[in-house]
Structures are given as structure tokens and as C-alpha cells.
Design an enzyme around this catalytic site. Structure first.
Site, PDB file in Angstrom:
ATOM      1  N   ARG A  85      -2.444  -6.053  -8.538  1.00 23.93           N
ATOM      2  CA  ARG A  85      -1.410  -7.064  -8.327  1.00 23.93           C
ATOM      3  C   ARG A  85      -1.355  -8.098  -9.434  1.00 23.93           C
ATOM      4  O   ARG A  85      -0.301  -8.527  -9.838  1.00 23.93           O
ATOM      5  CB  ARG A  85      -1.630  -7.768  -6.987  1.00 23.93           C
ATOM      6  CG  ARG A  85      -0.900  -7.131  -5.840  1.00 23.93           C
ATOM      7  CD  ARG A  85      -1.429  -7.628  -4.539  1.00 23.93           C
ATOM      8  NE  ARG A  85      -2.867  -7.359  -4.472  1.00 23.93           N
ATOM      9  CZ  ARG A  85      -3.611  -7.583  -3.406  1.00 23.93           C
ATOM     10  NH1 ARG A  85      -3.087  -8.104  -2.329  1.00 23.93           N
ATOM     11  NH2 ARG A  85      -4.893  -7.303  -3.420  1.00 23.93           N
TER      12      ARG A  85
ATOM     13  N   HIS B 174       0.840  -1.205   0.000  1.00 25.38           N
ATOM     14  CA  HIS B 174       0.000   0.000   0.000  1.00 25.38           C
ATOM     15  C   HIS B 174       0.878   1.259   0.000  1.00 25.38           C
ATOM     16  O   HIS B 174       0.616   2.214  -0.725  1.00 25.38           O
ATOM     17  CB  HIS B 174      -0.898   0.017   1.246  1.00 25.38           C
ATOM     18  CG  HIS B 174      -1.891  -1.112   1.294  1.00 25.38           C
ATOM     19  ND1 HIS B 174      -2.083  -1.901   2.409  1.00 25.38           N
ATOM     20  CD2 HIS B 174      -2.742  -1.602   0.356  1.00 25.38           C
ATOM     21  CE1 HIS B 174      -3.016  -2.802   2.158  1.00 25.38           C
ATOM     22  NE2 HIS B 174      -3.437  -2.652   0.925  1.00 25.38           N
TER      23      HIS B 174
ATOM     24  N   SER C 213      -2.819  -7.914   2.729  1.00 26.46           N
ATOM     25  CA  SER C 213      -3.208  -7.794   4.137  1.00 26.46           C
ATOM     26  C   SER C 213      -3.664  -9.144   4.677  1.00 26.46           C
ATOM     27  O   SER C 213      -3.379  -9.480   5.827  1.00 26.46           O
ATOM     28  CB  SER C 213      -4.333  -6.775   4.289  1.00 26.46           C
ATOM     29  OG  SER C 213      -3.899  -5.503   3.904  1.00 26.46           O
TER      30      SER C 213
ATOM     31  N   LYS D  79     -17.355  -7.508   7.428  1.00 25.53           N
ATOM     32  CA  LYS D  79     -16.046  -8.103   7.737  1.00 25.53           C
ATOM     33  C   LYS D  79     -15.670  -7.852   9.191  1.00 25.53           C
ATOM     34  O   LYS D  79     -15.871  -6.764   9.715  1.00 25.53           O
ATOM     35  CB  LYS D  79     -14.964  -7.468   6.854  1.00 25.53           C
ATOM     36  CG  LYS D  79     -14.829  -8.103   5.483  1.00 25.53           C
ATOM     37  CD  LYS D  79     -13.561  -7.561   4.811  1.00 25.53           C
ATOM     38  CE  LYS D  79     -13.607  -7.728   3.292  1.00 25.53           C
ATOM     39  NZ  LYS D  79     -12.555  -6.929   2.641  1.00 25.53           N
TER      40      LYS D  79
HETATM   41  P1  ADP Z   1      -9.688  -4.011  -0.618  1.00 26.53           P
HETATM   42  O1  ADP Z   1     -10.378  -4.809   0.440  1.00 26.53           O
HETATM   43  O2  ADP Z   1     -10.512  -2.859  -1.110  1.00 26.53           O
HETATM   44  O3  ADP Z   1      -9.065  -4.796  -1.725  1.00 26.53           O
HETATM   45  P2  ADP Z   1      -7.019  -3.675   0.422  1.00 26.53           P
HETATM   46  O4  ADP Z   1      -6.676  -2.990   1.700  1.00 26.53           O
HETATM   47  O5  ADP Z   1      -6.789  -5.142   0.348  1.00 26.53           O
HETATM   48  O6  ADP Z   1      -8.528  -3.284   0.171  1.00 26.53           O
HETATM   49  O7  ADP Z   1      -6.266  -2.994  -0.792  1.00 26.53           O
HETATM   50  C1  ADP Z   1      -6.397  -1.635  -1.089  1.00 26.53           C
HETATM   51  C2  ADP Z   1      -5.765  -1.355  -2.441  1.00 26.53           C
HETATM   52  O8  ADP Z   1      -4.369  -1.622  -2.397  1.00 26.53           O
HETATM   53  C3  ADP Z   1      -6.303  -2.226  -3.579  1.00 26.53           C
HETATM   54  O9  ADP Z   1      -6.344  -1.455  -4.758  1.00 26.53           O
HETATM   55  C4  ADP Z   1      -5.289  -3.318  -3.699  1.00 26.53           C
HETATM   56  O10 ADP Z   1      -5.255  -3.850  -5.000  1.00 26.53           O
HETATM   57  C5  ADP Z   1      -4.022  -2.541  -3.401  1.00 26.53           C
HETATM   58  N1  ADP Z   1      -2.959  -3.413  -2.917  1.00 26.53           N
HETATM   59  C6  ADP Z   1      -3.023  -4.315  -1.917  1.00 26.53           C
HETATM   60  N2  ADP Z   1      -1.838  -4.934  -1.734  1.00 26.53           N
HETATM   61  C7  ADP Z   1      -1.004  -4.402  -2.653  1.00 26.53           C
HETATM   62  C8  ADP Z   1       0.375  -4.621  -3.014  1.00 26.53           C
HETATM   63  N3  ADP Z   1       1.118  -5.541  -2.399  1.00 26.53           N
HETATM   64  N4  ADP Z   1       0.899  -3.886  -4.012  1.00 26.53           N
HETATM   65  C9  ADP Z   1       0.143  -2.965  -4.664  1.00 26.53           C
HETATM   66  N5  ADP Z   1      -1.158  -2.719  -4.398  1.00 26.53           N
HETATM   67  C10 ADP Z   1      -1.723  -3.416  -3.420  1.00 26.53           C
END
Ligand code: ADP
Length: 146
Positions: free
Chosen positions: A90, A17, A127, A41
Site C-alpha cells: 500500500r 485483498h 482490515s 492477536k
Molecule cells: P497482515 O497482517 O499479514 O498484514 P493483512 O490481512 O492485513 O495481513 O494483509 C494481507 C496482505 O494484503 C498484505 O500483503 C497487505 O499488504 C495486503 N493488503 C491489505 N490491504 C490491502 C489493500 N487495500 N490493497 C492492496 N493490498 C492490501
């Protein structure tokens, strides 16, 4: 003023992130990290805790802020005066879902989504995997910023 909302669950906010925020900063005047409160969630960290950690991380960067929200991302965009949504991509697994959400946000809110490809070294960082490692007592500091 060009503002982007970076929406997500951020449970927790990872180096993946942080990489998206850092790489998007040259494109926008302001980035608001929108921490989603998803009623369906059960998070590991409360929304307040997630917001607090992100705000602390960007204490020295006034162009980045964090806010919790429990409605639609387009409504958060309206409140913050943001014309853009920032997302990270990703893999192809993310692609179709992101395309549909982006199309809906464009149609309902007139908001454009800007996608950045994930840095290769962070492709495996999510995450959910970090939460799983935490649940087994593993050290996850390498996946968390600072
Ligand atoms: P959501 O539940 O909306 O997917 P996340 O917190 O998992 O929320 O992710 C938020 C954003 O960050 C999303 O656009 C996701 O694709 C991006 N993201 C998550 N992990 C990574 C990573 N390792 N590299 C780049 N972008 C990421």
C-alpha cells in the site's frame, strides 16, 4: 503448476485483498489464501469464519482456495507445493517490513515473494480500519467484496 500463497490475517477480507487476488490470477495457476491464526492477536472473526467467507467468495473460481494456518508461511508453501508468496503493497510504511520478510522467506524457504502495488482507490482500505468502523456500528459493505 504455479502456485502462490497469499498470506495474511484477513480480519476481515476486504476489497483491497480481492483486488490483489484478481490481478494476480493471470500470473498463477492457483492462489491459496493463507489465513493466519496469530496466537498473539485477538481477531474479530475466527479463522474458521474468515476461511469460510473467503471460500464462499471464490466458490465460482476453482483456482482460488482458502486455508487456515498457524505456523510459518514457508511451511504452508511446502504443504501446498507453492513456490511463490503474494503480497500487496500500500505504501512506504509497508515496504521495509515486507522487504525483510521476503528476504527471510527467500533464504529459509527458497520462496520468492511477488508484490503487487495496491490500486490507488483501495490505498486507504485496511482490515484494521474496517474493524474500527464496525465497532462504531458503521456500514462497511463498500469495503467488503460482494
Ligand atoms: P497482515 O497482517 O499479514 O498484514 P493483512 O490481512 O492485513 O495481513 O494483509 C494481507 C496482505 O494484503 C498484505 O500483503 C497487505 O499488504 C495486503 N493488503 C491489505 N490491504 C490491502 C489493500 N487495500 N490493497 C492492496 N493490498 C492490501
Amino acid at each position: 503448476m504455479k502456485t502462490a500463497i497469499f498470506p495474511g490475517t484477513f480480519d476481515p477480507f476486504t476489497v483491497g485483498h480481492a483486488s490483489i487476488v484478481a490481478r494476480a490470477l493471470p500470473m498463477f495457476d492457483r492462489i491459496v489464501v493463507g489465513v493466519g491464526v496469530n496466537a498473539g492477536k485477538q481477531p474479530l472473526y475466527t479463522a474458521e469464519e474468515r476461511v469460510r467467507r473467503i471460500a464462499e467468495l471464490y466458490r465460482g473460481e476453482p483456482r482460488v482456495s482458502a486455508v487456515a494456518y498457524d505456523d510459518l508461511t514457508i511451511d504452508l508453501c511446502r504443504r501446498e507445493g507453492a513456490d511463490f508468496i503474494l503480497r500487496g503493497l500500500r505504501s512506504v510504511k509497508d515496504f521495509e517490513y515486507e522487504r525483510d520478510v521476503a528476504a527471510m522467506n527467500q533464504r529459509l524457504g527458497g520462496v520468492e515473494t511477488v508484490m503487487l502495488f495496491c490500486e490507488e482507490r483501495y490505498a486507504c482500505v485496511s482490515s484494521s480500519v474496517v474493524r474500527e468502523l464496525i465497532s462504531y456500528g458503521k456500514d462497511v459493505t463498500e469495503f467488503l467484496p460482494r
